[in-house]
Design an enzyme around this catalytic site. Structure first.
Site, PDB file in Angstrom:
ATOM      1  N   TYR A   1      -0.966  -7.008  17.260  1.00  0.00           N
ATOM      2  CA  TYR A   1      -1.222  -6.197  16.067  1.00  0.00           C
ATOM      3  C   TYR A   1      -2.403  -5.257  16.324  1.00  0.00           C
ATOM      4  O   TYR A   1      -2.329  -4.058  16.036  1.00  0.00           O
ATOM      5  CB  TYR A   1      -1.512  -7.100  14.871  1.00  0.00           C
ATOM      6  CG  TYR A   1      -1.794  -6.357  13.593  1.00  0.00           C
ATOM      7  CD1 TYR A   1      -0.778  -5.661  12.932  1.00  0.00           C
ATOM      8  CD2 TYR A   1      -3.072  -6.341  13.025  1.00  0.00           C
ATOM      9  CE1 TYR A   1      -1.038  -4.977  11.744  1.00  0.00           C
ATOM     10  CE2 TYR A   1      -3.333  -5.664  11.844  1.00  0.00           C
ATOM     11  CZ  TYR A   1      -2.312  -4.985  11.204  1.00  0.00           C
ATOM     12  OH  TYR A   1      -2.568  -4.299  10.038  1.00  0.00           O
TER      13      TYR A   1
ATOM     14  N   ILE B   1       0.836  -1.205   0.000  1.00  0.00           N
ATOM     15  CA  ILE B   1       0.000   0.000   0.000  1.00  0.00           C
ATOM     16  C   ILE B   1       0.874   1.259   0.000  1.00  0.00           C
ATOM     17  O   ILE B   1       0.549   2.259  -0.644  1.00  0.00           O
ATOM     18  CB  ILE B   1      -0.928  -0.023   1.247  1.00  0.00           C
ATOM     19  CG1 ILE B   1      -1.860  -1.248   1.187  1.00  0.00           C
ATOM     20  CG2 ILE B   1      -1.730   1.263   1.354  1.00  0.00           C
ATOM     21  CD1 ILE B   1      -2.545  -1.571   2.513  1.00  0.00           C
ATOM     22  N   GLY B   2       1.998   1.197   0.707  1.00  0.00           N
ATOM     23  CA  GLY B   2       2.901   2.356   0.773  1.00  0.00           C
ATOM     24  C   GLY B   2       3.463   2.703  -0.592  1.00  0.00           C
ATOM     25  O   GLY B   2       3.537   3.878  -0.969  1.00  0.00           O
TER      26      GLY B   2
END
Ligand SMILES: NC(=O)c1ccc[n+]([C@@H]2O[C@H](COP(=O)([O-])OP(=O)(O)OC[C@H]3O[C@@H](n4cnc5c(N)ncnc54)[C@H](OP(=O)(O)O)[C@@H]3O)[C@@H](O)[C@H]2O)c1
Length: 292
Positions: A181, A31-32
């Site tokens: 997480y 995504i980055g």
């Protein structure tokens, strides 16, 4: 009803990425990388911060080639080592450039172990590293205002019931690794909200978001044959970058700060994400990362 003239001017000032400088963490993949490419495609100057020079430089070359924008640069950043985080910020600041958008995107899931400074790995990378990076760059962001801090959280944050601060100093003990997480992603939401409170009126605005369930490398620890079956149903990384790009560039959210987004729209965050917990997390994070 028509909008006041001043508001319209401010909105157009911050629309899009053209002529503006961005730093995206974990931009070598997933995504980055799609976010960095989207910003470059819109004409932004983009810093790709990544822990592997080889992967970071490969991403820079690919983004330049696919967007035709040559203003894309690599910065070394290992969020699991606060010395590396400080060095990354110093490296950026030494260039004397403005910073209009910081996208805190990098993240790990189901990871076990400790960061170099002894924090649970997912908390350390997903929250604490970004906490230090953002604070080190905050003066520059403020001087470059209007500027935005976008933090990629997850809808996993809804499954965290709170923060056991003691547990953040030892490796994750849960069977799936998802508990740590979820806590780290709750920290992303709390951090963004508290940063909004602290930067109110400064021209720096903050956004936390869920990118969707996206077929990226983040699922690398899910075993075969489950992984390929899962990935088929997920969003592409370009689709997953849409909300990050919206929060980083859209004039629609220029006046907002501290909110949580999903599918390019505001969404209520977890009820656990209270201002009191956000203040407590900030205080602990500050104490834990204070220079010796
Ligand atoms: N994919 C999803 O379905 C999903 C859902 C909700 C939220 N998210 C969030 O979206 C963000 C991006 O994830 P993704 O799906 O694009 O995953 P990804 O493809 O695994 O990308 C994660 C990025 O973070 C980097 N990273 C990991 N540890 C790092 C460290 N110590 N220092 C610097 N960078 C580090 C990775 O670098 P390397 O390549 O070197 O490992 C990679 O560039 C994460 O914050 C994740 O929690 C993803």
């Amino acid at each position: 009803m028509s909008e006041p003239e001043g508001a319209a001017a401010h909105r157009s000032e911050v629309a899009g990425a053209k002529g503006r400088t961005f730093l995206v963490t974990g931009a070598n993949t997933g995504i980055g990388r799609a976010t960095a490419a989207g910003l470059a495609r819109q004409g932004g100057r983009v810093y790709v911060a990544a822990r592997s020079r080889e992967k970071g430089e490969e991403a820079v070359a690919a983004i330049k080639a696919s967007t035709g924008n040559d203003a894309v640069f690599y910065l070394p950043l290992d969020l699991a080592d606060l010395d590396s985080v400080r060095a990354c910020a110093a490296d950026f600041l030494a260039r004397g450039e403005p910073l209009h958008g910081l996208v805190n995107n990098a993240g790990v899931v189901r990871a076990r172990g400790l960061t170099k400074q002894g924090f649970e790995l997912m908390f350390g990378v997903n929250h604490l590293g970004h906490f230090v990076l953002t604070n080190a760059l905050l003066g520059c962001l403020t001087a470059s205002a209007p500027a935005r801090v976008v933090t990629v959280s997850s809808d996993s944050h809804y499954s965290a019931h709170g923060i056991d601060f003691e547990a953040l100093r030892r490796p994750e003990r849960g069977v799936t690794g998802m508990h740590g997480y979820a806590v780290s992603k709750l920290c992303n939401v709390l951090f963004s909200a508290e940063l909004a409170r602290r930067t109110a009126g400064s021209g720096v605005t903050t956004y936390a978001l869920h990118p969707g369930v996206v077929a990226s490398d983040i699922w690398r620890r899910v075993p075969w044959p489950v992984r390929p079956l899962m990935l088929r149903r997920m969003l592409t990384v370009d689709q997953g970058a849409a909300t990050s790009l919206y929060c980083a560039t859209s004039p629609d959210v220029a006046q907002d700060s501290g909110k949580f987004y999903d599918k390019c729209a505001e969404r209520a965050p977890s009820r656990v994400a209270t201002p009191e917990l956000a203040a407590e997390l900030w205080k602990r994070s500050e104490e834990w990362t204070a220079p010796d």
